[in-house]
Design a protein around this motif. Structure first.
Motif, PDB file in Angstrom:
ATOM      1  N   ALA A  89      57.495  45.594  32.243  1.00 29.69           N
ATOM      2  CA  ALA A  89      56.955  46.235  33.442  1.00 29.69           C
ATOM      3  C   ALA A  89      55.619  46.940  33.177  1.00 29.69           C
ATOM      4  CB  ALA A  89      57.972  47.221  34.006  1.00 29.69           C
ATOM      5  N   ARG A  90      54.703  46.238  32.575  1.00 30.19           N
ATOM      6  CA  ARG A  90      53.364  46.774  32.318  1.00 30.19           C
ATOM      7  C   ARG A  90      52.344  45.728  32.751  1.00 30.19           C
ATOM      8  NH1 ARG A  90      53.195  51.361  29.042  1.00 30.19           N
ATOM      9  NH2 ARG A  90      55.115  51.794  27.926  1.00 30.19           N
ATOM     10  N   PRO A  91      52.024  45.657  34.021  1.00 30.77           N
ATOM     11  CA  PRO A  91      51.131  44.601  34.506  1.00 30.77           C
ATOM     12  C   PRO A  91      49.744  44.624  33.871  1.00 30.77           C
ATOM     13  CG  PRO A  91      51.592  46.190  36.252  1.00 30.77           C
ATOM     14  CD  PRO A  91      52.486  46.526  35.111  1.00 30.77           C
ATOM     15  N   ASN A  92      49.296  45.802  33.439  1.00 23.42           N
ATOM     16  CA  ASN A  92      47.982  45.893  32.806  1.00 23.42           C
ATOM     17  C   ASN A  92      47.895  45.070  31.523  1.00 23.42           C
ATOM     18  OD1 ASN A  92      49.852  48.060  31.961  1.00 23.42           O
ATOM     19  ND2 ASN A  92      48.238  48.532  30.492  1.00 23.42           N
ATOM     20  N   VAL A  93      49.035  44.836  30.881  1.00 24.67           N
ATOM     21  CA  VAL A  93      49.050  44.056  29.641  1.00 24.67           C
ATOM     22  C   VAL A  93      48.530  42.638  29.879  1.00 24.67           C
ATOM     23  CG1 VAL A  93      50.573  43.038  27.871  1.00 24.67           C
ATOM     24  CG2 VAL A  93      50.858  45.420  28.557  1.00 24.67           C
ATOM     25  N   ALA A  94      48.759  42.091  31.060  1.00 25.11           N
ATOM     26  CA  ALA A  94      48.291  40.735  31.362  1.00 25.11           C
ATOM     27  C   ALA A  94      46.779  40.649  31.214  1.00 25.11           C
ATOM     28  CB  ALA A  94      48.722  40.327  32.773  1.00 25.11           C
ATOM     29  N   LEU A 123      46.835  39.917  39.322  1.00 24.58           N
ATOM     30  CA  LEU A 123      45.845  40.175  38.279  1.00 24.58           C
ATOM     31  C   LEU A 123      45.373  38.883  37.619  1.00 24.58           C
ATOM     32  CD1 LEU A 123      47.460  43.351  36.715  1.00 24.58           C
ATOM     33  CD2 LEU A 123      45.215  43.247  37.828  1.00 24.58           C
ATOM     34  N   ILE A 124      46.308  38.006  37.295  1.00 25.75           N
ATOM     35  CA  ILE A 124      45.929  36.754  36.637  1.00 25.75           C
ATOM     36  C   ILE A 124      45.127  35.863  37.582  1.00 25.75           C
ATOM     37  CG2 ILE A 124      46.838  34.630  35.601  1.00 25.75           C
ATOM     38  CD1 ILE A 124      46.768  37.169  33.790  1.00 25.75           C
ATOM     39  N   ALA A 125      45.455  35.869  38.861  1.00 20.96           N
ATOM     40  CA  ALA A 125      44.659  35.103  39.826  1.00 20.96           C
ATOM     41  C   ALA A 125      43.212  35.595  39.824  1.00 20.96           C
ATOM     42  CB  ALA A 125      45.266  35.201  41.222  1.00 20.96           C
ATOM     43  N   ILE A 126      43.015  36.900  39.734  1.00 22.21           N
ATOM     44  CA  ILE A 126      41.669  37.462  39.690  1.00 22.21           C
ATOM     45  C   ILE A 126      40.958  37.049  38.405  1.00 22.21           C
ATOM     46  CG2 ILE A 126      40.374  39.633  39.538  1.00 22.21           C
ATOM     47  CD1 ILE A 126      42.608  40.782  41.443  1.00 22.21           C
ATOM     48  N   VAL A 127      41.659  37.094  37.279  1.00 20.51           N
ATOM     49  CA  VAL A 127      41.069  36.660  36.002  1.00 20.51           C
ATOM     50  C   VAL A 127      40.670  35.183  36.086  1.00 20.51           C
ATOM     51  CG1 VAL A 127      41.564  36.236  33.556  1.00 20.51           C
ATOM     52  CG2 VAL A 127      42.258  38.394  34.610  1.00 20.51           C
ATOM     53  N   GLN A 128      41.536  34.361  36.632  1.00 25.08           N
ATOM     54  CA  GLN A 128      41.233  32.929  36.754  1.00 25.08           C
ATOM     55  C   GLN A 128      40.026  32.697  37.665  1.00 25.08           C
ATOM     56  OE1 GLN A 128      45.103  31.635  38.081  1.00 25.08           O
ATOM     57  NE2 GLN A 128      45.681  30.954  36.018  1.00 25.08           N
ATOM     58  N   GLU A 129      39.959  33.418  38.778  1.00 28.75           N
ATOM     59  CA  GLU A 129      38.817  33.285  39.680  1.00 28.75           C
ATOM     60  C   GLU A 129      37.520  33.682  38.974  1.00 28.75           C
ATOM     61  OE1 GLU A 129      39.966  35.736  42.987  1.00 28.75           O
ATOM     62  OE2 GLU A 129      41.679  34.435  43.452  1.00 28.75           O
ATOM     63  N   ALA A 130      37.567  34.769  38.214  1.00 30.04           N
ATOM     64  CA  ALA A 130      36.386  35.223  37.479  1.00 30.04           C
ATOM     65  C   ALA A 130      35.972  34.192  36.432  1.00 30.04           C
ATOM     66  CB  ALA A 130      36.656  36.573  36.824  1.00 30.04           C
ATOM     67  N   LEU A 131      36.943  33.613  35.743  1.00 26.58           N
ATOM     68  CA  LEU A 131      36.629  32.584  34.739  1.00 26.58           C
ATOM     69  C   LEU A 131      35.990  31.360  35.385  1.00 26.58           C
ATOM     70  CD1 LEU A 131      39.777  32.753  32.448  1.00 26.58           C
ATOM     71  CD2 LEU A 131      37.430  33.355  31.837  1.00 26.58           C
ATOM     72  N   ARG A 132      36.537  30.932  36.518  1.00 28.08           N
ATOM     73  CA  ARG A 132      35.955  29.784  37.219  1.00 28.08           C
ATOM     74  C   ARG A 132      34.512  30.071  37.630  1.00 28.08           C
ATOM     75  NH1 ARG A 132      41.286  28.788  38.828  1.00 28.08           N
ATOM     76  NH2 ARG A 132      41.241  30.127  40.648  1.00 28.08           N
ATOM     77  N   ALA A 133      34.249  31.281  38.095  1.00 24.95           N
ATOM     78  CA  ALA A 133      32.890  31.647  38.506  1.00 24.95           C
ATOM     79  C   ALA A 133      31.934  31.624  37.311  1.00 24.95           C
ATOM     80  CB  ALA A 133      32.895  33.023  39.163  1.00 24.95           C
ATOM     81  N   VAL A 134      32.377  32.165  36.182  1.00 25.30           N
ATOM     82  CA  VAL A 134      31.529  32.192  34.989  1.00 25.30           C
ATOM     83  C   VAL A 134      31.289  30.774  34.473  1.00 25.30           C
ATOM     84  CG1 VAL A 134      31.442  32.901  32.562  1.00 25.30           C
ATOM     85  CG2 VAL A 134      32.144  34.526  34.319  1.00 25.30           C
ATOM     86  N   VAL A 135      32.338  29.983  34.389  1.00 22.14           N
ATOM     87  CA  VAL A 135      32.188  28.607  33.915  1.00 22.14           C
ATOM     88  C   VAL A 135      31.274  27.829  34.854  1.00 22.14           C
ATOM     89  CG1 VAL A 135      33.422  26.431  33.531  1.00 22.14           C
ATOM     90  CG2 VAL A 135      34.342  28.561  32.621  1.00 22.14           C
ATOM     91  N   GLY A 136      31.424  28.047  36.159  1.00 22.97           N
ATOM     92  CA  GLY A 136      30.561  27.375  37.126  1.00 22.97           C
ATOM     93  C   GLY A 136      29.100  27.732  36.926  1.00 22.97           C
TER      94      GLY A 136
END
Length: 142
Positions: A89-94, A123-136
């Motif tokens: 129960a520590r979502p920040n760890v993700a 949180l992971i959806a946000i990380v994935q979106e950020a990664l896609r933007a950077v890779v793009g």
């Protein structure tokens, strides 16, 4: 930046987890670990910024030896590959684990506890979106 921009989205998801946690009679300590608020999200975003500013850990020569036949051998840091992280129960760890794994050139498999399902998914959806933007952006520049 993406964490800060999507703060309301994360807090909404976390409220769902908190409501389920209270309904399941989770202890106050577990609920506190589960809770994400503005201050905790700011600290999480700052932690990601701190990790990003660290020197690149990949490709660092740790030592060099030369064999009697003249062969030079370098010990160089490399990514481990795939790192699995299981947490409760520590979502920040993700986000912490994802940032550290990415900085070191590793893939990661994250498995959060069911208590934090909505928060971790958000949180992971946000990380994935950020990664896609950077890779793009990077691929667009090549």
């Amino acid at each position: 930046t993406a964490l800060r921009a999507n703060r309301a989205r994360v807090i909404d998801a976390n409220q769902d987890d908190m409501a389920r946690g209270r309904a399941a009679a989770l202890s106050d300590a577990v609920l506190d670990r589960l809770r994400l608020d503005g201050a905790r999200l700011d600290a999480l975003a700052q932690a990601v910024t701190t990790v990003a500013a660290l020197p690149d850990p990949v490709g660092v020569t740790l030592r060099t030896t030369t064999r009697p036949n003249g062969l030079r051998i370098d010990a160089v840091t490399v990514p481990l590959g795939v790192i699995g992280v299981i947490f409760e129960a520590r979502p920040n760890v993700a986000v912490d684990a994802a940032a550290l794994c990415l900085k070191a050139g590793n893939a990661c498999i994250l498995r959060g506890g069911s208590d934090a399902w909505a928060s971790v998914a958000g949180l992971i959806a946000i990380v994935q979106e950020a990664l896609r933007a950077v890779v793009g952006r990077v691929l667009g520049e090549v």
